[in-house]
Design a protein around this motif. Sequence first.
Motif, PDB file in Angstrom:
ATOM      1  N   UNK A  44       0.838  -1.201   0.000  1.00 40.01           N
ATOM      2  CA  UNK A  44       0.000   0.000   0.000  1.00 40.01           C
ATOM      3  C   UNK A  44       0.874   1.252   0.000  1.00 40.01           C
ATOM      4  N   UNK A  45       0.265   2.342  -0.420  1.00 42.43           N
ATOM      5  CA  UNK A  45       0.992   3.616  -0.391  1.00 42.43           C
ATOM      6  C   UNK A  45       1.446   3.933   1.039  1.00 42.43           C
ATOM      7  N   UNK A  61       8.115  -0.496  -9.286  1.00 44.52           N
ATOM      8  CA  UNK A  61       6.790  -1.106  -9.442  1.00 44.52           C
ATOM      9  C   UNK A  61       6.760  -1.951 -10.711  1.00 44.52           C
ATOM     10  N   UNK A  62       5.943  -2.995 -10.672  1.00 40.00           N
ATOM     11  CA  UNK A  62       5.840  -3.931 -11.798  1.00 40.00           C
ATOM     12  C   UNK A  62       4.676  -3.674 -12.723  1.00 40.00           C
ATOM     13  N   UNK A  63       3.658  -3.031 -12.190  1.00 42.22           N
ATOM     14  CA  UNK A  63       2.436  -2.882 -12.990  1.00 42.22           C
ATOM     15  C   UNK A  63       2.092  -1.421 -13.138  1.00 42.22           C
ATOM     16  N   UNK A  68       0.246   4.113 -11.240  1.00 50.03           N
ATOM     17  CA  UNK A  68      -0.737   5.184 -11.372  1.00 50.03           C
ATOM     18  C   UNK A  68      -1.533   5.350 -10.074  1.00 50.03           C
ATOM     19  N   UNK A  69      -1.975   4.213  -9.505  1.00 52.35           N
ATOM     20  CA  UNK A  69      -2.819   4.284  -8.308  1.00 52.35           C
ATOM     21  C   UNK A  69      -2.104   4.920  -7.116  1.00 52.35           C
ATOM     22  N   UNK A  70      -0.821   4.649  -6.979  1.00 55.67           N
ATOM     23  CA  UNK A  70      -0.111   5.115  -5.781  1.00 55.67           C
ATOM     24  C   UNK A  70       0.543   6.487  -5.963  1.00 55.67           C
ATOM     25  N   UNK A  94       1.095   6.213 -20.074  1.00 55.51           N
ATOM     26  CA  UNK A  94       0.674   6.311 -18.670  1.00 55.51           C
ATOM     27  C   UNK A  94       1.853   6.311 -17.718  1.00 55.51           C
ATOM     28  N   UNK A  95       2.846   5.521 -18.012  1.00 49.30           N
ATOM     29  CA  UNK A  95       3.930   5.327 -17.054  1.00 49.30           C
ATOM     30  C   UNK A  95       5.007   6.412 -17.177  1.00 49.30           C
TER      31      UNK A  95
END
Length: 232
Positions: A44-45, A61-63, A68-70, A94-95
């Motif tokens: 989690x963040x 990060x792998x995904x 994006x979410x964090x 996006x990344x």
Amino acid sequence: MTTPQPRELPRQLAALRQRADAAAVAAGRLPTDVKILLATKTQSAARIIEALQAGYNLIGENRVNEVVEKARELAAFAPTTHFIGHLQSNKIGQVLPLVSCIQTVDSADLASKLSNRSVDAGRVMDVFLQVNVSGEDSKSGLTPQRAPEVAAYIATLPGVRLTGYMTVGLNSPDAAAVQAGYLQLAHMRDELKLDGARQLSMGMSGDFELAIACGATMVRLGSAAFGARAVR
Ligand SMILES: *Cc1c(COP(=O)(O)O)cnc(C)c1O
């Protein structure tokens, strides 16, 4: 008055840093030559922020969706984020704004697309070439045979800067076999002699000391830092 116990994660991270330092010194290297990247997939963040506050600001990060979410929650802590998972070219856009290095460039085609997007964004993106030194079918990365040609190609592209090489080592209790792969990657870097491409991202929780002995400049630690991940 009792002294408060240091929190568990910072203590764990300090212990890992000590082990990395000791492995570097044992190999006749400087501890400062070895960075710890925290592999934060599934964390989690809030948990990542604990690590950032303890001074460990290099994360991977792998995904794309997890990056994006964090990103918003982590932004105030200014982590240095690397992408360490397989990157599909339709997710580059996006990344790109959220990371400072993509460690998993494994084809000329992906490199070329990254180059175009980076140029459009007015950026120069650090990239590592991912090489599959173990030869296991389950792993991404270029074969050691193909890698030199693609590395030389990336070095000609605008908008990307080849700064190193990355591999996921052989998953085996046979230390000599794991070591052979890591030495192969170090040898490749030394033979290619590409300007600025010095980093060797290799070694994970189970084998990072061995990787450091073979020349790793960045070890990627997940479970040794955060505990076992839930299976998913
Ligand atoms: C998850 C992951 C790691 C960390 O693995 P651990 O064994 O948990 O340390 C390192 N590199 C990559 C590419 C990963 O996906």
